[in-house]
Scaffold this active site. Structure first.
Site, mmCIF file in Angstrom:
data_model
loop_
_atom_site.group_PDB
_atom_site.id
_atom_site.type_symbol
_atom_site.label_atom_id
_atom_site.label_comp_id
_atom_site.label_asym_id
_atom_site.label_seq_id
_atom_site.Cartn_x
_atom_site.Cartn_y
_atom_site.Cartn_z
ATOM 1 N N ASN A 396 3.511 -0.142 9.197
ATOM 2 C CA ASN A 396 3.222 -1.476 8.765
ATOM 3 C C ASN A 396 3.897 -1.810 7.713
ATOM 4 O O ASN A 396 3.036 -2.023 6.445
ATOM 5 C CB ASN A 396 1.772 -1.496 8.876
ATOM 6 C CG ASN A 396 1.112 -2.799 8.754
ATOM 7 O OD1 ASN A 396 1.960 -3.929 8.720
ATOM 8 N ND2 ASN A 396 -0.150 -3.016 8.468
ATOM 9 N N CYS A 423 5.706 -8.201 9.975
ATOM 10 C CA CYS A 423 5.486 -9.609 9.720
ATOM 11 C C CYS A 423 7.109 -10.367 9.875
ATOM 12 O O CYS A 423 7.098 -11.640 9.205
ATOM 13 C CB CYS A 423 4.561 -10.048 8.352
ATOM 14 S SG CYS A 423 5.506 -9.161 7.077
#
Length: 470
Positions: A396, A423
């Site tokens: 992540n 993201c």
């Protein structure tokens, strides 16, 4: 006797520059940042708030050798995807470039962006992209804000830098912010003006207050406020904090962060608790989380809970298995994995985030978690003895993605499943292609709308070992 100075004739006086008339432009597409793209005199024109298929008029804000930044003046022909913007400051702020687009069109744009970046990579052209997970809460969802403070012509402004400039756009009633954030901003503005607190000026490099950051725990309706200052100050900030807590009782923590460095990096290294509790307690799904002033955390709690649930489902951990969570932050994903695994190891470069993660493990009674502070590229090699082949790994990383050495070391540990939470579709596609070459194929990608009204999109990818050729 000296003669009085001769006044120049009226027609010789300096004249104000007459604004250029607006220019008509057809908008062909949106770029990755959600800006409308058209072409004028062979140059690409970027216009916030303009949608594909529209004819607009614009004024030139900045013109380079190949590109023009334009300001939308009027929409002459509307797109069928245009909705009713929920913000009066949208054109000045430009922080939510899709706010003029209806929500189904926003979802199509984001899903298409993920598909496009994957299809641009030869090895990922056939990767299945699942329908995007839409957000039920599309306004008032943002539970943390990082805002710049300035004083212009005697007026206190709290907001964001206008795109491509250092002009501060005041956004006191931002429709994306949780209502408590807007209440806090209004009171801070009022008190700064009343108490005459010295705001920092980046040009003169003088002043005290630089940024205001706010974190909200929506389930409890409580907030933490951090004043980022150029130097330590207890007298003025304590006085300001006390008045804030008196006027907004939901504020349970006031902090001071010291940042004397130049540039636009918000936080400095030192944070001091001034009033209230040291951390904010939040609830995301079934996990309670302790969040420190400078720790990163997702802005949309409901969508963050959905990501945690998806990662846990795709991991499919069994009681005897071990998982590693790289770039674990304050431990949200790791604590969810720990509900199924024998052991979870979290790695995070921020020592403050690791402190929160350890406290969160204790608070949620997850005794099978271990969190280590350090750089993933340096620590992952040491996991060989603790992470047996056939384990599960979660990545992540920040927007820049993973260093290639991290991916290489991770593939060498031979996990049975890799789950990558991203993201940034561009760096996700880059890293998935690297992992493919290292022997891990992408089985599916799940886009998630974490930031309605903006062009940003989260994605979750699931990878498994490719069949070995003999």
């Amino acid at each position: 006797m000296a003669k009085p100075p001769v006044k120049p004739p009226k027609d010789q006086k300096s004249k104000r520059r007459v604004p250029e008339p607006p220019i008509e432009l057809d908008i062909n597409r949106l770029d990755d940042e959600g800006l409308g793209i058209g072409y004028y005199q062979t140059k690409e024109v970027l216009i916030a708030g303009a949608l594909p298929g529209e004819k607009v008029t614009f004024a030139i804000e900045h013109e380079g050798q190949r590109r023009i930044i334009g300001q939308l003046r009027k929409v002459l022909r509307k797109s069928v995807e245009r909705g009713v913007p929920s913000c009066k400051r949208a054109q000045d702020c430009q922080g939510c470039s899709l706010i003029a687009m209806n929500y189904p069109a926003q979802l199509r744009f984001k899903e298409a962006k993920v598909r496009r970046h994957l299809s641009n990579r030869t090895l990922l052209a056939e990767v299945p992209v699942l329908p995007i997970l839409e957000a039920e809460q599309r306004l008032g969802y943002r539970t943390n804000a990082k805002l710049v403070m300035a004083k212009e012509r005697g007026e206190v402004k709290i907001g964001l830098y206008r795109r491509g400039s250092h002009a501060v756009v005041d956004i006191a009633d931002c429709p994306l912010h949780h209502p408590l954030i807007n209440r806090i901003v209004a009171v801070v503005k009022e008190e700064i003006a009343r108490q005459d607190v010295y705001l920092y000026n980046p040009r003169s490099k003088r002043g005290l207050l630089r940024y205001l950051t706010i974190k909200v725990a929506p389930a409890a309706n409580r907030a933490m406020v951090t004043f980022v200052c150029s130097e330590r100050n207890f007298r003025d900030l304590t006085h300001l904090g006390k008045w804030l807590m008196k006027k907004v009782p939901e504020v349970v923590s006031v902090q001071q962060n010291i940042n004397s460095a130049e540039g636009n990096v918000i936080f400095g290294r030192e944070t001091l608790k001034m009033l209230g509790v040291p951390d904010l307690i939040d609830q995301v799904g079934e996990i309670r989380l302790r969040i420190a002033p400078t720790s990163f955390f997702q802005v949309h709690n409901e969508q963050a809970a959905r990501i945690y649930a998806q990662v846990r489902q795709w991991a499919g951990l069994k009681p005897g298995e071990i998982a590693v969570d790289l770039y674990c932050g304050i431990g949200g994903i790791a604590l969810n994995l720990a509900r199924d695994a024998a052991r979870v190891i979290g790695i995070e470069v921020s020592e403050e985030a690791v402190r929160n993660a350890r406290e969160n493990a204790r608070m949620n009674e997850r005794n099978n978690c271990a969190f280590i502070a350090g750089d993933a590229a340096e620590l992952i090699h040491d996991l060989a003895g603790e992470l047996p082949p056939g384990s599960v790994a979660v990545l992540n990383p920040p927007r820049g993605g993973c260093a290639e050495e991290v991916l290489t070391e991770l593939a060498g540990l031979e996990p049975r499943t890799i789950i990558y939470v991203s993201c940034n579709p561009e760096t996700l596609a880059r890293d998935l292609e690297i992992l493919h070459r290292l022997g891990y194929g992408t089985e599916a990608v799940q886009p998630v709308d974490m930031f309605p009204q903006t062009p940003h999109v989260e994605s979750i990818a699931r990878l498994a070992p490719l069949p070995r050729t003999i």
